[in-house]
Design a protein around this motif. Sequence first.
Motif, PDB file in Angstrom:
ATOM      1  N   ASN A 181       1.031  -1.103   0.084  1.00  0.00           N
ATOM      2  CA  ASN A 181      -0.112   0.139   0.035  1.00  0.00           C
ATOM      3  C   ASN A 181       1.003   1.255   0.073  1.00  0.00           C
ATOM      4  OD1 ASN A 181      -2.434  -1.468   0.078  1.00  0.00           O
ATOM      5  ND2 ASN A 181      -2.650  -1.374   2.282  1.00  0.00           N
ATOM      6  N   ILE A 182       1.860   1.276   0.650  1.00  0.00           N
ATOM      7  CA  ILE A 182       2.990   2.412   0.855  1.00  0.00           C
ATOM      8  C   ILE A 182       3.588   2.492  -0.608  1.00  0.00           C
ATOM      9  CG2 ILE A 182       4.987   3.368   1.570  1.00  0.00           C
ATOM     10  CD1 ILE A 182       4.170   1.845   4.376  1.00  0.00           C
ATOM     11  N   LYS A 183       3.895   1.594  -1.229  1.00  0.00           N
ATOM     12  CA  LYS A 183       4.422   1.791  -2.775  1.00  0.00           C
ATOM     13  C   LYS A 183       3.456   2.133  -3.489  1.00  0.00           C
ATOM     14  CE  LYS A 183       7.730  -2.137  -2.447  1.00  0.00           C
ATOM     15  NZ  LYS A 183       8.063  -3.522  -3.159  1.00  0.00           N
ATOM     16  N   ASP A 184       2.215   1.587  -3.472  1.00  0.00           N
ATOM     17  CA  ASP A 184       1.017   2.397  -4.305  1.00  0.00           C
ATOM     18  C   ASP A 184       0.905   3.909  -4.019  1.00  0.00           C
ATOM     19  OD1 ASP A 184      -0.842   1.581  -6.594  1.00  0.00           O
ATOM     20  OD2 ASP A 184      -2.506   1.627  -4.758  1.00  0.00           O
ATOM     21  N   ALA A 185       0.828   4.095  -2.823  1.00  0.00           N
ATOM     22  CA  ALA A 185       0.709   5.616  -2.679  1.00  0.00           C
ATOM     23  C   ALA A 185       1.940   6.220  -3.136  1.00  0.00           C
ATOM     24  CB  ALA A 185       0.450   5.613  -0.988  1.00  0.00           C
TER      25      ALA A 185
ATOM     26  N   GLU B 118       3.516   5.738  -5.639  1.00  0.00           N
ATOM     27  CA  GLU B 118       3.532   5.679  -7.334  1.00  0.00           C
ATOM     28  C   GLU B 118       2.463   6.702  -7.534  1.00  0.00           C
ATOM     29  OE1 GLU B 118       5.263   4.324  -9.633  1.00  0.00           O
ATOM     30  OE2 GLU B 118       6.555   3.577  -8.076  1.00  0.00           O
ATOM     31  N   LYS B 119       1.179   6.739  -6.817  1.00  0.00           N
ATOM     32  CA  LYS B 119       0.448   7.819  -7.063  1.00  0.00           C
ATOM     33  C   LYS B 119       0.733   9.126  -6.909  1.00  0.00           C
ATOM     34  CE  LYS B 119      -3.422   4.684  -6.214  1.00  0.00           C
ATOM     35  NZ  LYS B 119      -4.728   4.419  -5.219  1.00  0.00           N
ATOM     36  N   VAL B 120       1.672   9.552  -5.921  1.00  0.00           N
ATOM     37  CA  VAL B 120       2.141  10.962  -5.862  1.00  0.00           C
ATOM     38  C   VAL B 120       2.981  11.049  -6.842  1.00  0.00           C
ATOM     39  CG1 VAL B 120       3.754  12.153  -4.384  1.00  0.00           C
ATOM     40  CG2 VAL B 120       2.134  10.764  -3.318  1.00  0.00           C
ATOM     41  N   LYS B 121       3.859  10.270  -7.464  1.00  0.00           N
ATOM     42  CA  LYS B 121       4.945  10.511  -8.476  1.00  0.00           C
ATOM     43  C   LYS B 121       3.991  10.796  -9.890  1.00  0.00           C
ATOM     44  CE  LYS B 121       7.847   6.859  -7.844  1.00  0.00           C
ATOM     45  NZ  LYS B 121       8.813   5.858  -8.503  1.00  0.00           N
ATOM     46  N   ASP B 122       2.830   9.820 -10.016  1.00  0.00           N
ATOM     47  CA  ASP B 122       1.899  10.202 -11.075  1.00  0.00           C
ATOM     48  C   ASP B 122       1.458  11.679 -10.908  1.00  0.00           C
ATOM     49  OD1 ASP B 122       2.530   7.741 -12.160  1.00  0.00           O
ATOM     50  OD2 ASP B 122       0.471   6.792 -11.473  1.00  0.00           O
ATOM     51  N   ALA B 123       0.936  12.109  -9.831  1.00  0.00           N
ATOM     52  CA  ALA B 123       0.579  13.383  -9.505  1.00  0.00           C
ATOM     53  C   ALA B 123       1.368  14.366 -10.120  1.00  0.00           C
ATOM     54  CB  ALA B 123      -0.175  13.450  -8.200  1.00  0.00           C
ATOM     55  N   PHE B 124       2.539  14.434  -9.790  1.00  0.00           N
ATOM     56  CA  PHE B 124       3.538  15.396  -9.991  1.00  0.00           C
ATOM     57  C   PHE B 124       3.967  15.424 -11.653  1.00  0.00           C
ATOM     58  CE2 PHE B 124       4.350  15.710  -5.369  1.00  0.00           C
ATOM     59  CZ  PHE B 124       4.462  16.816  -5.133  1.00  0.00           C
ATOM     60  N   ARG B 125       3.788  14.136 -12.378  1.00  0.00           N
ATOM     61  CA  ARG B 125       4.142  14.037 -13.544  1.00  0.00           C
ATOM     62  C   ARG B 125       2.835  14.505 -14.313  1.00  0.00           C
ATOM     63  NH1 ARG B 125       5.468   8.233 -14.106  1.00  0.00           N
ATOM     64  NH2 ARG B 125       6.553   8.133 -12.260  1.00  0.00           N
TER      65      ARG B 125
END
Length: 58
Positions: free
Chosen positions: A43-47, A49-56
């Motif tokens: 779940n932490i890894k998934d979160a 990745e979502k943060v990285k996606d938001a910045f991209r």
Amino acid sequence: MSLADKAKNKAEEMAGKAKEATGRATEDRDLENEGRGEQAKSNIKDAGEKVKDAFRGD
């Protein structure tokens, strides 16, 4: 997040759920806790990745 990362995280989460259930069924608290830990890690890894996606902007 790439599809491969999603699949890897989901597989790790499912393995954790299986370990947790097996530990609960066999009353093996160590195995149950290990499964919970794997789920939390996924779940932490998934979160992350979502943060990285938001910045991209994905």
